[in-house]
Design a protein around this motif. Structure first.
Motif, PDB file in Angstrom:
ATOM      1  N   UNK A   1       2.924  10.200 -11.504  1.00 52.87           N
ATOM      2  CA  UNK A   1       2.278  11.406 -12.017  1.00 52.87           C
ATOM      3  C   UNK A   1       3.313  12.484 -12.328  1.00 52.87           C
ATOM      4  N   UNK A   2       4.286  12.627 -11.441  1.00 52.84           N
ATOM      5  CA  UNK A   2       5.323  13.646 -11.651  1.00 52.84           C
ATOM      6  C   UNK A   2       6.145  13.307 -12.892  1.00 52.84           C
ATOM      7  N   UNK A   3       6.580  12.056 -13.011  1.00 52.91           N
ATOM      8  CA  UNK A   3       7.368  11.653 -14.174  1.00 52.91           C
ATOM      9  C   UNK A   3       6.542  11.713 -15.456  1.00 52.91           C
ATOM     10  N   UNK A   4       5.260  11.355 -15.367  1.00 49.22           N
ATOM     11  CA  UNK A   4       4.387  11.413 -16.539  1.00 49.22           C
ATOM     12  C   UNK A   4       4.205  12.829 -17.049  1.00 49.22           C
ATOM     13  N   UNK A   5       4.048  13.755 -16.128  1.00 48.88           N
ATOM     14  CA  UNK A   5       3.923  15.155 -16.539  1.00 48.88           C
ATOM     15  C   UNK A   5       5.204  15.652 -17.197  1.00 48.88           C
ATOM     16  N   UNK A   6       6.346  15.288 -16.614  1.00 45.76           N
ATOM     17  CA  UNK A   6       7.632  15.728 -17.184  1.00 45.76           C
ATOM     18  C   UNK A   6       7.824  15.122 -18.573  1.00 45.76           C
ATOM     19  N   UNK A   7       7.514  13.847 -18.731  1.00 48.80           N
ATOM     20  CA  UNK A   7       7.661  13.204 -20.034  1.00 48.80           C
ATOM     21  C   UNK A   7       6.687  13.796 -21.047  1.00 48.80           C
ATOM     22  N   UNK A   8       5.454  14.042 -20.624  1.00 44.81           N
ATOM     23  CA  UNK A   8       4.466  14.654 -21.504  1.00 44.81           C
ATOM     24  C   UNK A   8       4.876  16.042 -21.953  1.00 44.81           C
TER      25      UNK A   8
ATOM     26  N   UNK B   1       0.831  -1.204   0.000  1.00 44.66           N
ATOM     27  CA  UNK B   1       0.000   0.000   0.000  1.00 44.66           C
ATOM     28  C   UNK B   1       0.870   1.261   0.000  1.00 44.66           C
ATOM     29  N   UNK B   2       1.894   1.265   0.855  1.00 44.33           N
ATOM     30  CA  UNK B   2       2.793   2.425   0.887  1.00 44.33           C
ATOM     31  C   UNK B   2       3.524   2.603  -0.442  1.00 44.33           C
ATOM     32  N   UNK B   3       4.015   1.506  -1.008  1.00 43.45           N
ATOM     33  CA  UNK B   3       4.720   1.569  -2.289  1.00 43.45           C
ATOM     34  C   UNK B   3       3.816   2.000  -3.427  1.00 43.45           C
ATOM     35  N   UNK B   4       2.584   1.521  -3.428  1.00 40.23           N
ATOM     36  CA  UNK B   4       1.629   1.908  -4.468  1.00 40.23           C
ATOM     37  C   UNK B   4       1.338   3.402  -4.405  1.00 40.23           C
ATOM     38  N   UNK B   5       1.084   3.907  -3.209  1.00 36.95           N
ATOM     39  CA  UNK B   5       0.812   5.344  -3.050  1.00 36.95           C
ATOM     40  C   UNK B   5       2.015   6.186  -3.473  1.00 36.95           C
ATOM     41  N   UNK B   6       3.198   5.755  -3.047  1.00 35.00           N
ATOM     42  CA  UNK B   6       4.423   6.477  -3.402  1.00 35.00           C
ATOM     43  C   UNK B   6       4.663   6.426  -4.918  1.00 35.00           C
TER      44      UNK B   6
END
Length: 158
Positions: free
Chosen positions: A32-39, A21-26
């Motif tokens: 999301x951060x990496x996806x925005x940067x790549x986008x 659960x902790x790993x999934x949330x992290x």
């Protein structure tokens, strides 16, 4: 002594579930951060390419208008290319938006094809390379401001 053995039996699964659960949330946050940067990076690359095509076609349109060749086949290609570029979305389409049915990759392929057709009509070699990254610019052969001579073997003797 009141001791619950059932909790010890499932102790490993409890820690696994907690870690998952902790790993999934992290991972979701960082994804999301990496996806925005790549986008952002890929969007910049697409718009850099489209800007090149638009500038190329507007320049050639001005040249052909100046030479009074406004009815040539190249002008038709230019007009279609500029129309396709105009259809390209200026903002990121969301899932709720009606323009989300627009196939961006298909439109980009059409724009590239029209650009190649325009270059063929004009007799110009198409340039399909993206801009160089800063590391590639350093590696590129640039003329030096100062003339540097390579030392000979005799100059390096100690």
């Amino acid at each position: 002594m009141d001791f619950d053995l059932e909790s010890l039996v499932h102790l490993e699964q409890t820690f696994f579930d907690s870690g998952y659960t902790d790993g999934y949330d992290h991972g979701r946050i960082h994804g999301l951060i990496e996806g925005r940067a790549l986008g952002r990076e890929k969007g910049f690359e697409m718009w850099e390419e489209l800007g090149y095509y638009e500038g190329f076609s507007r320049t050639w349109r001005a040249v052909l208008e100046r030479e009074q060749k406004a009815d040539s086949r190249a002008v038709t290609h230019i007009r279609h290319l500029l129309d396709l570029i105009e259809q390209f979305p200026r903002v990121n389409p969301s899932a709720d938006d009606a323009s989300s049915t627009l196939d961006i990759s298909r439109l980009l392929r059409q724009i590239r094809s029209r650009y190649k057709a325009l270059c063929s009509t004009l007799g110009v070699t198409p340039s399909m390379r993206a801009a160089m990254t800063p590391n590639e610019e350093e590696k590129a052969d640039k003329p030096s401001v100062w003339s540097l001579e390579k030392p000979s073997v005799h100059d390096m003797s100690f």
